[in-house]
Design a protein around this motif. Structure first.
Motif, mmCIF file in Angstrom:
data_model
loop_
_atom_site.group_PDB
_atom_site.id
_atom_site.type_symbol
_atom_site.label_atom_id
_atom_site.label_comp_id
_atom_site.label_asym_id
_atom_site.label_seq_id
_atom_site.Cartn_x
_atom_site.Cartn_y
_atom_site.Cartn_z
ATOM 1 N N LEU A 12 5.573 67.987 10.942
ATOM 2 C CA LEU A 12 6.257 66.687 10.641
ATOM 3 C C LEU A 12 5.999 65.580 11.774
ATOM 4 C CD1 LEU A 12 9.852 67.706 9.732
ATOM 5 C CD2 LEU A 12 8.096 66.780 8.204
ATOM 6 N N ILE A 13 5.995 65.926 13.085
ATOM 7 C CA ILE A 13 5.452 65.185 14.151
ATOM 8 C C ILE A 13 4.033 64.578 13.959
ATOM 9 C CG2 ILE A 13 5.003 64.930 16.551
ATOM 10 C CD1 ILE A 13 7.433 66.584 16.905
ATOM 11 N N VAL A 14 3.313 65.516 13.577
ATOM 12 C CA VAL A 14 1.751 65.191 13.370
ATOM 13 C C VAL A 14 1.668 64.314 11.875
ATOM 14 C CG1 VAL A 14 -0.483 66.277 12.663
ATOM 15 C CG2 VAL A 14 0.838 67.126 14.685
ATOM 16 N N ILE A 15 2.316 64.608 11.180
ATOM 17 C CA ILE A 15 2.372 63.549 9.942
ATOM 18 C C ILE A 15 2.783 62.357 10.437
ATOM 19 C CG2 ILE A 15 3.293 63.292 7.562
ATOM 20 C CD1 ILE A 15 0.902 65.391 7.660
ATOM 21 N N ASN A 16 4.022 62.335 10.927
ATOM 22 C CA ASN A 16 4.461 60.852 11.250
ATOM 23 C C ASN A 16 3.770 60.287 12.226
ATOM 24 O OD1 ASN A 16 6.500 58.966 11.610
ATOM 25 N ND2 ASN A 16 7.117 59.949 13.594
ATOM 26 N N LEU A 17 2.997 60.850 13.300
ATOM 27 C CA LEU A 17 1.939 60.089 14.100
ATOM 28 C C LEU A 17 0.677 59.548 13.300
ATOM 29 C CD1 LEU A 17 1.748 62.479 17.179
ATOM 30 C CD2 LEU A 17 2.705 60.049 17.011
ATOM 31 N N LEU A 18 0.276 60.265 12.130
ATOM 32 C CA LEU A 18 -0.790 59.866 11.264
ATOM 33 C C LEU A 18 -0.391 58.589 10.623
ATOM 34 C CD1 LEU A 18 -2.231 63.381 10.100
ATOM 35 C CD2 LEU A 18 -3.366 61.722 11.411
ATOM 36 N N PHE A 19 0.699 58.636 10.031
ATOM 37 C CA PHE A 19 1.140 57.394 9.463
ATOM 38 C C PHE A 19 1.407 56.372 10.195
ATOM 39 C CE2 PHE A 19 2.773 60.554 5.859
ATOM 40 C CZ PHE A 19 2.007 59.774 5.027
ATOM 41 N N TYR A 24 -1.215 48.862 10.829
ATOM 42 C CA TYR A 24 -1.633 47.791 11.468
ATOM 43 C C TYR A 24 -0.682 47.720 12.720
ATOM 44 C CZ TYR A 24 -1.995 42.677 13.323
ATOM 45 O OH TYR A 24 -2.235 41.726 14.020
ATOM 46 N N ASN A 25 -0.922 47.262 13.934
ATOM 47 C CA ASN A 25 -0.221 47.253 15.107
ATOM 48 C C ASN A 25 -0.425 46.290 15.998
ATOM 49 O OD1 ASN A 25 -2.252 48.621 16.219
ATOM 50 N ND2 ASN A 25 -1.335 50.672 16.865
ATOM 51 N N VAL A 139 -1.315 41.560 6.078
ATOM 52 C CA VAL A 139 -1.283 43.053 6.159
ATOM 53 C C VAL A 139 -0.607 43.567 4.947
ATOM 54 C CG1 VAL A 139 -0.048 44.969 7.313
ATOM 55 C CG2 VAL A 139 -0.640 43.154 8.672
ATOM 56 N N PHE A 140 -1.299 44.601 4.232
ATOM 57 C CA PHE A 140 -0.960 45.006 3.066
ATOM 58 C C PHE A 140 -1.142 46.364 2.999
ATOM 59 C CE2 PHE A 140 -2.207 45.933 -1.395
ATOM 60 C CZ PHE A 140 -1.230 45.824 -2.087
ATOM 61 N N GLN A 141 0.043 47.151 2.374
ATOM 62 C CA GLN A 141 -0.095 48.373 2.535
ATOM 63 C C GLN A 141 -0.532 49.188 3.836
ATOM 64 O OE1 GLN A 141 -2.254 49.760 -0.771
ATOM 65 N NE2 GLN A 141 -0.500 49.535 -2.063
ATOM 66 N N CYS A 142 0.059 48.611 5.000
ATOM 67 C CA CYS A 142 -0.214 49.087 6.189
ATOM 68 C C CYS A 142 -1.591 48.834 6.906
ATOM 69 C CB CYS A 142 0.124 50.604 6.356
ATOM 70 S SG CYS A 142 1.078 51.134 7.674
ATOM 71 N N SER A 143 -2.454 48.077 6.367
ATOM 72 C CA SER A 143 -3.751 47.687 7.102
ATOM 73 C C SER A 143 -4.011 46.182 6.899
ATOM 74 C CB SER A 143 -4.590 48.378 6.268
ATOM 75 O OG SER A 143 -4.810 47.989 4.926
ATOM 76 N N HIS A 144 -4.813 45.709 7.957
ATOM 77 C CA HIS A 144 -4.976 44.168 7.985
ATOM 78 C C HIS A 144 -6.039 43.996 6.945
ATOM 79 C CE1 HIS A 144 -7.223 40.640 9.520
ATOM 80 N NE2 HIS A 144 -5.931 40.388 9.815
ATOM 81 N N GLN A 145 -5.928 42.847 6.316
ATOM 82 C CA GLN A 145 -7.065 42.522 5.271
ATOM 83 C C GLN A 145 -7.230 40.882 5.306
ATOM 84 O OE1 GLN A 145 -5.909 43.828 1.357
ATOM 85 N NE2 GLN A 145 -5.521 45.968 2.094
#
Length: 187
Positions: A12-19, A24-25, A139-145
């Motif tokens: 769960l921690i690894v999956i969370n880190l991947l998301f 975009y941060n 930012v759309f669906q978590c990524s910069h565009q």
């Protein structure tokens, strides 16, 4: 049993880190809108006679190409529609444009604070004769565009087209100039 629990927690921690790591941060405005730098147009506007920088352009009609009939389908924004926001374009003299999404319930009582540039999607524009090019940093669906539009200015309206299949017609709307004066975009 305890080993399986640790593996599950680790998973769960690894999956969370991947998301979280894929989102975009970068830099945001004080109101939470993306401020990632995109390149301005190399050419600068030499004349703004076709764009009114002391007015806003209100979204009036959206249209899209029907892939079966090859005809455009129009959707007019009016009071009966259920979509809760209305978009406004505000052009600044320095090749910058802001896209404001304002709650429909607020459009009858607009204030100066509605047009604070930190509440706008940032963009740049270039005008040549009656043609306009606009690009927005989103930012759309978590990524910069970078969203690019081309358009035509026709007196008090602007028709923009995104990739030839859809577009928007904006109509000039005069609001109190005090609402629009002395704002400086934060991008």
């Amino acid at each position: 049993m305890c080993s399986k629990l640790y593996k599950y927690i680790f998973f769960l921690i690894v999956i969370n880190l991947l998301f979280v790591g894929c989102c975009y941060n970068g830099i945001y405005s004080e109101n939470g809108l993306c401020r990632r730098k995109i390149n301005d147009y190399k050419l600068k506007n030499t004349s703004l006679e076709n764009i009114d920088t002391l007015a806003v352009y209100k979204e009036k009609i959206n249209f899209a190409l029907n892939s079966i009939t090859k005809e455009y389908v129009y959707f007019e924004k009016n009071e009966e529609n259920t979509y809760p926001y209305v978009s406004y374009l505000k052009f600044y003299p320095n090749n910058k444009v802001g896209l404001f999404s304002i709650a429909k319930s607020d459009t009858l009582k607009l204030t100066r604070e509605h047009f604070n540039p930190s509440k706008a999607t940032m963009g740049y524009y270039f005008v040549e004769d009656n043609k306009i090019r606009i690009k927005f940093s989103i930012v759309f669906q978590c990524s910069h565009q970078v969203l690019r539009e081309k358009g035509i200015i026709n007196k008090d309206s602007i028709t923009t087209i995104q990739s030839g299949h859809s577009g928007t017609i904006y109509v000039k709307r005069n609001v109190e100039t005090e609402y629009l004066k002395n704002w400086k975009p934060d991008w």
